[in-house]
Scaffold this motif. Structure first.
Motif, PDB file in Angstrom:
ATOM      1  N   LEU A  28     -11.799   8.267  44.222  1.00  0.00           N
ATOM      2  CA  LEU A  28     -10.345   8.462  44.274  1.00  0.00           C
ATOM      3  C   LEU A  28      -9.712   8.249  42.901  1.00  0.00           C
ATOM      4  O   LEU A  28      -8.813   8.994  42.496  1.00  0.00           O
ATOM      5  N   ASN A  29     -10.177   7.235  42.186  1.00  0.00           N
ATOM      6  CA  ASN A  29      -9.610   6.958  40.865  1.00  0.00           C
ATOM      7  C   ASN A  29      -9.817   8.134  39.917  1.00  0.00           C
ATOM      8  O   ASN A  29      -8.969   8.406  39.052  1.00  0.00           O
ATOM      9  N   ILE A  30     -10.941   8.823  40.069  1.00  0.00           N
ATOM     10  CA  ILE A  30     -11.190  10.015  39.245  1.00  0.00           C
ATOM     11  C   ILE A  30     -10.223  11.136  39.636  1.00  0.00           C
ATOM     12  O   ILE A  30      -9.671  11.826  38.780  1.00  0.00           O
ATOM     13  N   ARG A  31      -9.984  11.275  40.937  1.00  0.00           N
ATOM     14  CA  ARG A  31      -9.127  12.349  41.439  1.00  0.00           C
ATOM     15  C   ARG A  31      -7.670  12.182  40.985  1.00  0.00           C
ATOM     16  O   ARG A  31      -6.943  13.160  40.821  1.00  0.00           O
ATOM     17  N   TYR A  32      -7.225  10.937  40.797  1.00  0.00           N
ATOM     18  CA  TYR A  32      -5.833  10.696  40.425  1.00  0.00           C
ATOM     19  C   TYR A  32      -5.525  11.123  38.992  1.00  0.00           C
ATOM     20  O   TYR A  32      -4.370  11.274  38.614  1.00  0.00           O
ATOM     21  N   VAL A  33      -6.565  11.274  38.183  1.00  0.00           N
ATOM     22  CA  VAL A  33      -6.433  11.671  36.778  1.00  0.00           C
ATOM     23  C   VAL A  33      -5.505  10.726  36.009  1.00  0.00           C
ATOM     24  O   VAL A  33      -4.730  11.146  35.148  1.00  0.00           O
ATOM     25  N   MET A  34      -5.566   9.453  36.357  1.00  0.00           N
ATOM     26  CA  MET A  34      -4.800   8.444  35.621  1.00  0.00           C
ATOM     27  C   MET A  34      -5.728   7.583  34.770  1.00  0.00           C
ATOM     28  O   MET A  34      -5.318   6.597  34.184  1.00  0.00           O
ATOM     29  N   GLY A  35      -6.999   7.988  34.725  1.00  0.00           N
ATOM     30  CA  GLY A  35      -8.017   7.159  34.088  1.00  0.00           C
ATOM     31  C   GLY A  35      -8.838   6.495  35.176  1.00  0.00           C
ATOM     32  O   GLY A  35      -8.282   5.989  36.149  1.00  0.00           O
ATOM     33  N   SER A  87     -28.922   0.187  44.400  1.00  0.00           N
ATOM     34  CA  SER A  87     -28.383   1.052  43.349  1.00  0.00           C
ATOM     35  C   SER A  87     -28.603   2.516  43.701  1.00  0.00           C
ATOM     36  O   SER A  87     -27.701   3.348  43.550  1.00  0.00           O
ATOM     37  N   LEU A  88     -29.815   2.829  44.165  1.00  0.00           N
ATOM     38  CA  LEU A  88     -30.136   4.208  44.532  1.00  0.00           C
ATOM     39  C   LEU A  88     -29.259   4.668  45.696  1.00  0.00           C
ATOM     40  O   LEU A  88     -28.692   5.764  45.672  1.00  0.00           O
ATOM     41  N   ALA A  89     -29.129   3.801  46.706  1.00  0.00           N
ATOM     42  CA  ALA A  89     -28.330   4.139  47.884  1.00  0.00           C
ATOM     43  C   ALA A  89     -26.859   4.303  47.515  1.00  0.00           C
ATOM     44  O   ALA A  89     -26.195   5.244  47.967  1.00  0.00           O
ATOM     45  N   PHE A  90     -26.356   3.380  46.687  1.00  0.00           N
ATOM     46  CA  PHE A  90     -24.942   3.439  46.305  1.00  0.00           C
ATOM     47  C   PHE A  90     -24.656   4.682  45.472  1.00  0.00           C
ATOM     48  O   PHE A  90     -23.588   5.295  45.603  1.00  0.00           O
ATOM     49  N   GLY A  91     -25.607   5.055  44.617  1.00  0.00           N
ATOM     50  CA  GLY A  91     -25.441   6.276  43.821  1.00  0.00           C
ATOM     51  C   GLY A  91     -25.336   7.503  44.710  1.00  0.00           C
ATOM     52  O   GLY A  91     -24.505   8.390  44.481  1.00  0.00           O
ATOM     53  N   VAL A  92     -26.170   7.547  45.749  1.00  0.00           N
ATOM     54  CA  VAL A  92     -26.130   8.674  46.686  1.00  0.00           C
ATOM     55  C   VAL A  92     -24.814   8.692  47.461  1.00  0.00           C
ATOM     56  O   VAL A  92     -24.186   9.743  47.624  1.00  0.00           O
ATOM     57  N   VAL A  93     -24.386   7.500  47.921  1.00  0.00           N
ATOM     58  CA  VAL A  93     -23.119   7.407  48.663  1.00  0.00           C
ATOM     59  C   VAL A  93     -21.951   7.870  47.791  1.00  0.00           C
ATOM     60  O   VAL A  93     -21.050   8.583  48.259  1.00  0.00           O
ATOM     61  N   THR A  94     -21.969   7.482  46.530  1.00  0.00           N
ATOM     62  CA  THR A  94     -20.913   7.909  45.604  1.00  0.00           C
ATOM     63  C   THR A  94     -20.883   9.420  45.464  1.00  0.00           C
ATOM     64  O   THR A  94     -19.814  10.044  45.475  1.00  0.00           O
ATOM     65  N   ASP A  95     -22.071  10.037  45.345  1.00  0.00           N
ATOM     66  CA  ASP A  95     -22.136  11.496  45.242  1.00  0.00           C
ATOM     67  C   ASP A  95     -21.643  12.169  46.523  1.00  0.00           C
ATOM     68  O   ASP A  95     -21.015  13.232  46.476  1.00  0.00           O
ATOM     69  N   VAL A  96     -21.923  11.543  47.676  1.00  0.00           N
ATOM     70  CA  VAL A  96     -21.456  12.097  48.951  1.00  0.00           C
ATOM     71  C   VAL A  96     -19.926  12.104  48.995  1.00  0.00           C
ATOM     72  O   VAL A  96     -19.306  13.113  49.354  1.00  0.00           O
ATOM     73  N   TYR A  97     -19.318  10.974  48.621  1.00  0.00           N
ATOM     74  CA  TYR A  97     -17.851  10.914  48.606  1.00  0.00           C
ATOM     75  C   TYR A  97     -17.274  11.853  47.550  1.00  0.00           C
ATOM     76  O   TYR A  97     -16.196  12.432  47.743  1.00  0.00           O
ATOM     77  N   ASP A  98     -17.985  12.015  46.447  1.00  0.00           N
ATOM     78  CA  ASP A  98     -17.542  12.932  45.396  1.00  0.00           C
ATOM     79  C   ASP A  98     -17.521  14.367  45.927  1.00  0.00           C
ATOM     80  O   ASP A  98     -16.681  15.180  45.531  1.00  0.00           O
ATOM     81  N   TRP A  99     -18.450  14.661  46.828  1.00  0.00           N
ATOM     82  CA  TRP A  99     -18.520  15.987  47.448  1.00  0.00           C
ATOM     83  C   TRP A  99     -17.478  16.143  48.553  1.00  0.00           C
ATOM     84  O   TRP A  99     -16.878  17.209  48.718  1.00  0.00           O
ATOM     85  N   LEU A 100     -17.235  15.062  49.298  1.00  0.00           N
ATOM     86  CA  LEU A 100     -16.330  15.126  50.450  1.00  0.00           C
ATOM     87  C   LEU A 100     -14.851  15.139  50.055  1.00  0.00           C
ATOM     88  O   LEU A 100     -14.038  15.834  50.664  1.00  0.00           O
ATOM     89  N   ILE A 101     -14.503  14.342  49.045  1.00  0.00           N
ATOM     90  CA  ILE A 101     -13.096  14.192  48.681  1.00  0.00           C
ATOM     91  C   ILE A 101     -12.682  15.326  47.749  1.00  0.00           C
ATOM     92  O   ILE A 101     -13.228  15.463  46.652  1.00  0.00           O
ATOM     93  N   GLU A 103     -10.375  17.893  45.250  1.00  0.00           N
ATOM     94  CA  GLU A 103      -9.442  17.726  44.128  1.00  0.00           C
ATOM     95  C   GLU A 103      -8.014  17.824  44.681  1.00  0.00           C
ATOM     96  O   GLU A 103      -7.745  18.606  45.597  1.00  0.00           O
ATOM     97  N   PHE A 104      -7.116  17.027  44.150  1.00  0.00           N
ATOM     98  CA  PHE A 104      -5.715  17.157  44.542  1.00  0.00           C
ATOM     99  C   PHE A 104      -4.821  16.869  43.350  1.00  0.00           C
ATOM    100  O   PHE A 104      -5.228  16.190  42.406  1.00  0.00           O
ATOM    101  N   HIS A 105      -3.621  17.396  43.414  1.00  0.00           N
ATOM    102  CA  HIS A 105      -2.699  17.270  42.284  1.00  0.00           C
ATOM    103  C   HIS A 105      -1.362  16.743  42.781  1.00  0.00           C
ATOM    104  O   HIS A 105      -0.701  17.373  43.603  1.00  0.00           O
ATOM    105  N   PHE A 106      -0.993  15.573  42.295  1.00  0.00           N
ATOM    106  CA  PHE A 106       0.277  14.953  42.658  1.00  0.00           C
ATOM    107  C   PHE A 106       1.117  14.757  41.400  1.00  0.00           C
ATOM    108  O   PHE A 106       0.575  14.716  40.281  1.00  0.00           O
ATOM    109  N   PRO A 107       2.431  14.606  41.561  1.00  0.00           N
ATOM    110  CA  PRO A 107       3.250  14.198  40.416  1.00  0.00           C
ATOM    111  C   PRO A 107       2.745  12.865  39.868  1.00  0.00           C
ATOM    112  O   PRO A 107       2.136  12.072  40.600  1.00  0.00           O
ATOM    113  N   ALA A 108       2.995  12.619  38.603  1.00  0.00           N
ATOM    114  CA  ALA A 108       2.456  11.435  37.934  1.00  0.00           C
ATOM    115  C   ALA A 108       2.834  10.137  38.638  1.00  0.00           C
ATOM    116  O   ALA A 108       1.998   9.228  38.771  1.00  0.00           O
ATOM    117  N   TYR A 109       4.073  10.046  39.118  1.00  0.00           N
ATOM    118  CA  TYR A 109       4.504   8.786  39.726  1.00  0.00           C
ATOM    119  C   TYR A 109       3.778   8.518  41.047  1.00  0.00           C
ATOM    120  O   TYR A 109       3.487   7.366  41.386  1.00  0.00           O
TER     121      TYR A 109
END
Length: 224
Positions: A28-35, A87-101, A103-109
């Motif tokens: 989610l933090n990546i998707r927000y494009v706020m850093g 670590s291996l499991a968490f990496g896979v879970v992260t990739d799954v959420y990266d695939w599921l969630i 891209e979205f674009h919201f106003p900065a605020y």
């Protein structure tokens, strides 16, 4: 025996919830494009610089963190070794959420508001993983090891460690002559605030335990 089994199952459920909260928050933090969040800044920078998935970059960093834990404690503990399959499991879970969630674009605020709320989600995930006393993710495991070796509060170490990850991420980008991947106002905020938010959760937990203890004593006195 039955009570112990029930408690273990409950702790495991909270633990799995904590891991998923952390993984979701990373994406989610990546998707927000706020850093990106500070604790995932190095992983994200590596994934962008060397064109690998975020999960793969996470696994590489986690394995390094496990090695550092062994060096700091001067021991090869079973709990450290268990962090490797995690670590291996968490990496896979992260990739799954990266695939599921998506891209979205919201106003900065709105993005900033969502980012701030997600920091509380991240801190809660870390808090649950630490308090359930199962295997920690290497990111939290190394913080816990530093806390134990140098006798410093977990939340204080977390703040310092997150800031150091941001600095390392920036140096990686500079040395590879690339843009500062994932570094933004949100990264700075998470570096400064997530450890403090965990500290708030710790105080709330201690307050709850203290109240439970007081209630138990009152019930014993009433029984007498």
């Amino acid at each position: 025996m039955l009570g112990f089994r029930k408690e273990t199952i409950e702790r495991f459920i909270w633990y799995v919830l904590g891991l998923n909260l952390i993984a979701v928050a990373v994406v989610l933090n990546i998707r927000y494009v706020m850093g990106v969040a500070a604790f995932s800044s190095v992983m994200y920078a590596i994934s962008q610089i060397y064109h690998i998935s975020l999960g793969t970059a996470s696994i590489l960093c986690y394995l390094l963190f496990v090695l550092i834990q062994c060096v700091l404690s001067r021991k090869i503990k079973v709990v450290y070794l268990l962090e490797i399959p995690l670590s291996l499991a968490f990496g896979v879970v992260t990739d799954v959420y990266d695939w599921l969630i998506p891209e979205f674009h919201f106003p900065a605020y709105i993005s900033m508001t969502l980012f701030l709320l997600t920091m509380f989600v991240t801190a809660l995930g870390v808090f649950l993983c630490v308090k359930t006393n199962f295997v920690l993710t290497p990111t939290e495991g190394i913080v816990q090891t530093i806390s134990e070796v140098f006798h410093i509060a977990f939340s204080a170490v977390k703040n310092t460690f997150d800031v150091s990850l941001v600095v390392i991420s920036m140096l990686l980008c500079v040395f590879n002559d690339t843009e500062l991947y994932g570094i933004g106002v949100g990264t700075v905020l998470s570096a400064l605030c997530i450890g403090r938010i965990i500290g708030v959760y710790e105080k709330m937990f201690r307050w709850r335990k203290l109240n439970q203890l007081k209630q138990l004593r009152r019930s014993r006195y009433a029984a007498c």
